[in-house]
Design a protein around this motif. Structure first.
Motif, mmCIF file in Angstrom:
data_model
loop_
_atom_site.group_PDB
_atom_site.id
_atom_site.type_symbol
_atom_site.label_atom_id
_atom_site.label_comp_id
_atom_site.label_asym_id
_atom_site.label_seq_id
_atom_site.Cartn_x
_atom_site.Cartn_y
_atom_site.Cartn_z
ATOM 1 N N ILE A 3 0.853 -1.186 0.000
ATOM 2 C CA ILE A 3 0.000 0.000 0.000
ATOM 3 C C ILE A 3 0.888 1.235 0.000
ATOM 4 C CG2 ILE A 3 -1.817 1.260 1.198
ATOM 5 C CD1 ILE A 3 -2.324 -1.357 2.784
ATOM 6 N N VAL A 4 0.527 2.197 -0.834
ATOM 7 C CA VAL A 4 1.212 3.482 -0.860
ATOM 8 C C VAL A 4 0.188 4.545 -0.467
ATOM 9 C CG1 VAL A 4 2.448 5.151 -2.285
ATOM 10 C CG2 VAL A 4 2.772 2.705 -2.671
ATOM 11 N N ALA A 5 0.518 5.346 0.543
ATOM 12 C CA ALA A 5 -0.366 6.406 1.008
ATOM 13 C C ALA A 5 0.323 7.753 0.851
ATOM 14 C CB ALA A 5 -0.742 6.180 2.467
ATOM 15 N N ASP A 6 -0.309 8.641 0.112
ATOM 16 C CA ASP A 6 0.213 9.988 -0.091
ATOM 17 C C ASP A 6 -0.469 10.923 0.908
ATOM 18 O OD1 ASP A 6 0.893 12.535 -0.938
ATOM 19 O OD2 ASP A 6 0.588 12.106 -3.064
ATOM 20 N N THR A 7 0.191 11.173 2.024
ATOM 21 C CA THR A 7 -0.416 11.996 3.068
ATOM 22 C C THR A 7 -0.584 13.452 2.639
ATOM 23 O OG1 THR A 7 1.742 12.328 4.118
ATOM 24 C CG2 THR A 7 0.363 10.527 4.961
ATOM 25 N N GLY A 8 0.158 13.869 1.636
ATOM 26 C CA GLY A 8 -0.001 15.223 1.103
ATOM 27 C C GLY A 8 -1.304 15.400 0.353
ATOM 28 N N ALA A 20 -11.347 -0.612 6.190
ATOM 29 C CA ALA A 20 -10.366 -1.590 6.693
ATOM 30 C C ALA A 20 -9.657 -1.029 7.928
ATOM 31 C CB ALA A 20 -9.357 -1.929 5.605
ATOM 32 N N PRO A 21 -10.327 -1.012 9.071
ATOM 33 C CA PRO A 21 -9.735 -0.421 10.278
ATOM 34 C C PRO A 21 -8.513 -1.167 10.806
ATOM 35 C CG PRO A 21 -11.802 -1.505 10.800
ATOM 36 C CD PRO A 21 -11.666 -1.515 9.302
ATOM 37 N N ASP A 22 -8.331 -2.412 10.384
ATOM 38 C CA ASP A 22 -7.145 -3.157 10.798
ATOM 39 C C ASP A 22 -5.919 -2.780 9.976
ATOM 40 O OD1 ASP A 22 -8.564 -4.316 8.649
ATOM 41 O OD2 ASP A 22 -7.534 -6.222 8.921
ATOM 42 N N ILE A 23 -6.136 -2.089 8.856
ATOM 43 C CA ILE A 23 -5.047 -1.697 7.949
ATOM 44 C C ILE A 23 -4.759 -0.194 8.043
ATOM 45 C CG2 ILE A 23 -4.273 -1.657 5.544
ATOM 46 C CD1 ILE A 23 -4.678 -4.497 6.591
ATOM 47 N N VAL A 33 -4.224 9.854 6.697
ATOM 48 C CA VAL A 33 -4.105 8.395 6.754
ATOM 49 C C VAL A 33 -2.777 7.956 7.372
ATOM 50 C CG1 VAL A 33 -3.168 8.201 4.405
ATOM 51 C CG2 VAL A 33 -4.368 6.260 5.419
ATOM 52 N N VAL A 34 -2.870 6.904 8.173
ATOM 53 C CA VAL A 34 -1.703 6.241 8.766
ATOM 54 C C VAL A 34 -1.862 4.756 8.444
ATOM 55 C CG1 VAL A 34 -0.538 5.609 10.908
ATOM 56 C CG2 VAL A 34 -1.507 7.901 10.641
ATOM 57 N N LEU A 35 -0.813 4.155 7.913
ATOM 58 C CA LEU A 35 -0.847 2.728 7.614
ATOM 59 C C LEU A 35 -0.448 1.924 8.845
ATOM 60 C CD1 LEU A 35 0.898 2.651 4.118
ATOM 61 C CD2 LEU A 35 -1.553 2.615 4.620
ATOM 62 N N ARG A 36 -1.270 0.973 9.205
ATOM 63 C CA ARG A 36 -0.916 0.055 10.286
ATOM 64 C C ARG A 36 0.037 -1.012 9.769
ATOM 65 N NH1 ARG A 36 -4.355 0.114 14.852
ATOM 66 N NH2 ARG A 36 -6.083 1.546 14.600
ATOM 67 N N THR A 37 -0.062 -1.296 8.483
ATOM 68 C CA THR A 37 0.839 -2.213 7.794
ATOM 69 C C THR A 37 0.900 -1.781 6.339
ATOM 70 O OG1 THR A 37 1.319 -4.516 7.238
ATOM 71 C CG2 THR A 37 -0.993 -3.893 7.283
#
Length: 65
Positions: A3-8, A20-23, A33-37
């Motif tokens: 997973i790639v998350a662009d916080t900007g 997907a609250p576990d992710i 967004v914050v990635l748990r994994t």
């Protein structure tokens, strides 16, 4: 898959967390967004695909390793 998350780009809508609250989680200060994994597979992958699809700011993507 990774997973790639662009916080900007993230606007803090939280749809990923609802899907997907576990992710996914959200930063307490920014709301972004914050990635748990970063790695997903199996049945979690389908939920992450859905989160990528519904993200209003298109801040999420999947990449093959």
């Amino acid at each position: 898959m990774r997973i790639v998350a662009d916080t900007g780009r993230c606007v803090g809508a939280g749809q990923c967390v609802l899907t997907a609250p576990d992710i996914f989680d959200q930063d307490e200060d920014e709301g972004t967004v914050v990635l748990r994994t970063a790695q997903v597979s199996g049945d979690a992958l389908e939920r992450v695909r859905q989160a990528v699809h519904i993200c209003p700011s298109q801040a999420l993507s999947l990449c093959e390793d």
